[in-house]
Every structure is written in C-alpha cells, then in structure tokens.
Design an enzyme around this catalytic site. Structure first.
Site, PDB file in Angstrom:
ATOM      1  N   ASP A   1      -8.910  10.390   3.966  1.00 40.53           N
ATOM      2  CA  ASP A   1      -8.845  11.757   4.674  1.00 40.53           C
ATOM      3  C   ASP A   1      -8.713  12.834   3.955  1.00 40.53           C
ATOM      4  OD1 ASP A   1      -6.131  10.665   4.284  1.00 40.53           O
ATOM      5  OD2 ASP A   1      -5.621  12.166   5.680  1.00 40.53           O
TER       6      ASP A   1
ATOM      7  N   ASP B   1      -7.907   3.856   3.266  1.00 43.36           N
ATOM      8  CA  ASP B   1      -6.809   4.721   3.168  1.00 43.36           C
ATOM      9  C   ASP B   1      -5.780   4.437   4.194  1.00 43.36           C
ATOM     10  OD1 ASP B   1      -4.610   6.516   2.203  1.00 43.36           O
ATOM     11  OD2 ASP B   1      -5.611   8.214   3.044  1.00 43.36           O
ATOM     12  N   LEU B   2      -4.418   4.861   4.215  1.00 43.71           N
ATOM     13  CA  LEU B   2      -3.570   4.430   5.295  1.00 43.71           C
ATOM     14  C   LEU B   2      -3.173   5.631   6.211  1.00 43.71           C
ATOM     15  CD1 LEU B   2      -1.750   2.073   6.634  1.00 43.71           C
ATOM     16  CD2 LEU B   2       0.200   2.416   4.789  1.00 43.71           C
ATOM     17  N   ASP B   3      -2.314   6.666   5.560  1.00 41.38           N
ATOM     18  CA  ASP B   3      -1.974   7.930   6.467  1.00 41.38           C
ATOM     19  C   ASP B   3      -3.113   8.517   6.558  1.00 41.38           C
ATOM     20  OD1 ASP B   3       1.067   7.627   6.246  1.00 41.38           O
ATOM     21  OD2 ASP B   3       0.607   7.121   4.297  1.00 41.38           O
TER      22      ASP B   3
END
Length: 261
Positions: free
Chosen positions: A203, A27-29
């Site tokens: 997250d 995932d990124l954020d």
C-alpha cells in the site's frame, strides 16, 4: 503501472488470474490489517488468520508476509499463520523451512533512537519504535510534526549512513543493505517459490521495491488504497477487498490439479 498522466492502475481481476502458479508476497499494515493510530493497536483477527492459513495450504507454501514490522510482530498479528515471512524491510527473513536469516544491526541505530526519543519527548503524539535493526518515528497522531520529523530523519541519514525509509506517517532509519524487493528476490530463489509467478501486494512507498522486483521476475504488483504514481500493475480498494481477493485465490488454487514432483 500508472502512466505519466497519473491514470490509476486497473482493478485486479478475481481469479483465475491467468498465472501458471502464483507466489504471493503480502504487506501487513494497510493490506492485511487496517492502519491504526499506534503500532501496538493492531492485533490478531480471526478472518485474517483463516485467510493466511488457507492461502498457504492452497498455494503449497507460496505465500509470505513481507512487512516493515519485525518477525515477532508479524507472528503476533498473524497469530502464527505466516509461515514464510520477512520483517524490517528485508533485514530479517524466515524461510518456508523455518530457517532464520538476520542482518547485523548498524551501531548507528542507537544514535538514531536517541535523537528520535529527544524529538518525541517535546512533541505529544509522536512515538518512537525500536526494532533493533531500525528506528521508527511515528507521527500519525501528530501530523503537524511531519515536516520537522522529515528534516530530522534526513539529517540523521546523511550523518550516520543509515537508510531513510519513508512510510505512511512514519519515518524509519534502518540498517542499509535490504528492502522488500531484496526479500522478494531471495524468496523467489528458494522452494517452494522457485519457478512461480510473483505477486506483491502493498500500500505505501516501502512496497515499491517489492512491486519492481515482482515485475522484474515476471509477475506484478498490486497497489492497495488510493491511486498514486506506482510500479504496481493493478489496484485493490482496501483491506476488505484484499481479503476477499485472497479468499478467491485460495478457492481457485484448490481447484487446480496438483502435480507430484
């Protein structure tokens, strides 16, 4: 996986992770980049770019960013280092060979955007994000509007048939038919991911489908941040912890003997 009593997952050990060959889905954020007050506030970072570049090389392409952001945003934030990537919760995907796959947007997205803009106009700090395939309502800067935003998004999902995707201080109404789990499963059916052991690192709630897909395919999920009920098997503390672990993965992968096909 956290148990019924809520015991947190154990910390993810540093490599070697006892995997025959890892395929990483990131995932990124909140995982590769810290959460920010607004989506546009996240930008490229030299360390992140270097980690993604080295990791992709070390794993011979078996690394993909799997995000709720669009592919264009993934490329902007990763500075082009994410070769394989999936955006908008699996609704658009770029294969390792560069081929692009994209769902057709639901006509109801326009209706959702209109309702979100009307809602935000009267509430300072609430932001609307148009991803074409989905509509996002961000309230990180106005957390007191969370309950009203949830009621609006829930009602719209029921009336339009759009899929409601809750996230970290954001509610997203998206074109049905895909999620991060379907993206992981699709990558795992293609080279260079085929036959590898999937590891999904995420997250928030949008990543649970990815954790479940990785587990179903013989791998596992890694939850980043505070403990909560999750399908993830392991846990890392924060973005810095993730980058440290990825650097160790890349360094360890470089030591492994390579076998020519």
């Amino acid at each position: 996986m956290s148990d019924a009593q809520g015991a947190p997952p154990p910390r993810l050990p540093h490599p070697p992770v006892c995997l025959p060959s890892a395929a990483l889905f990131l995932d990124l954020d909140g995982v590769l980049a810290p959460l920010a007050p607004t989506p546009d506030a996240v930008g490229p970072d030299a360390r992140r770019t270097a980690v993604l570049t080295r990791l992709t090389q070390a794993l011979q392409g078996r690394a993909a960013v799997v995000s709720g952001r669009t592919l264009a945003e993934i490329d902007r934030i990763s500075d082009g280092a994410a070769r394989a990537a999936s955006g908008v919760h699996g609704l658009e995907r770029r294969r390792d060979d560069g081929a692009l796959l994209r769902a057709d947007p639901s006509p109801a997205i326009k209706q959702a955007l209109q309702a979100f803009h009307a809602f935000a106009a009267a509430r300072p700090g609430v932001l609307v994000e148009d991803k074409s395939l989905s509509a996002g309502l961000h309230f990180r800067q106005a957390p007191e509007e969370g309950d009203a935003a949830t009621r609006l998004a829930t009602d719209l999902a029921a009336s339009t048939g759009l899929t409601l995707q809750p996230g970290s201080m954001v509610l997203e109404l998206k074109t049905p038919g895909a999620d991060k789990g379907t993206a992981v499963r699709a990558f795992m059916q293609e080279p260079p991911f085929l036959g590898a052991t999937p590891v999904m690192v995420g997250d928030d709630l949008t990543d649970e489908a990815g954790f479940e897909a990785a587990q179903d395919l013989g791998g596992f999920g890694v939850l980043v941040g505070p403990s909560r009920p999750t399908a993830a098997r392991y846990q890392l503390a924060d973005v810095a912890d993730v980058l440290d672990w990825l650097e160790a993965v890349a360094a360890d992968a470089h030591k492994e003997p390579r076998h020519e096909a």
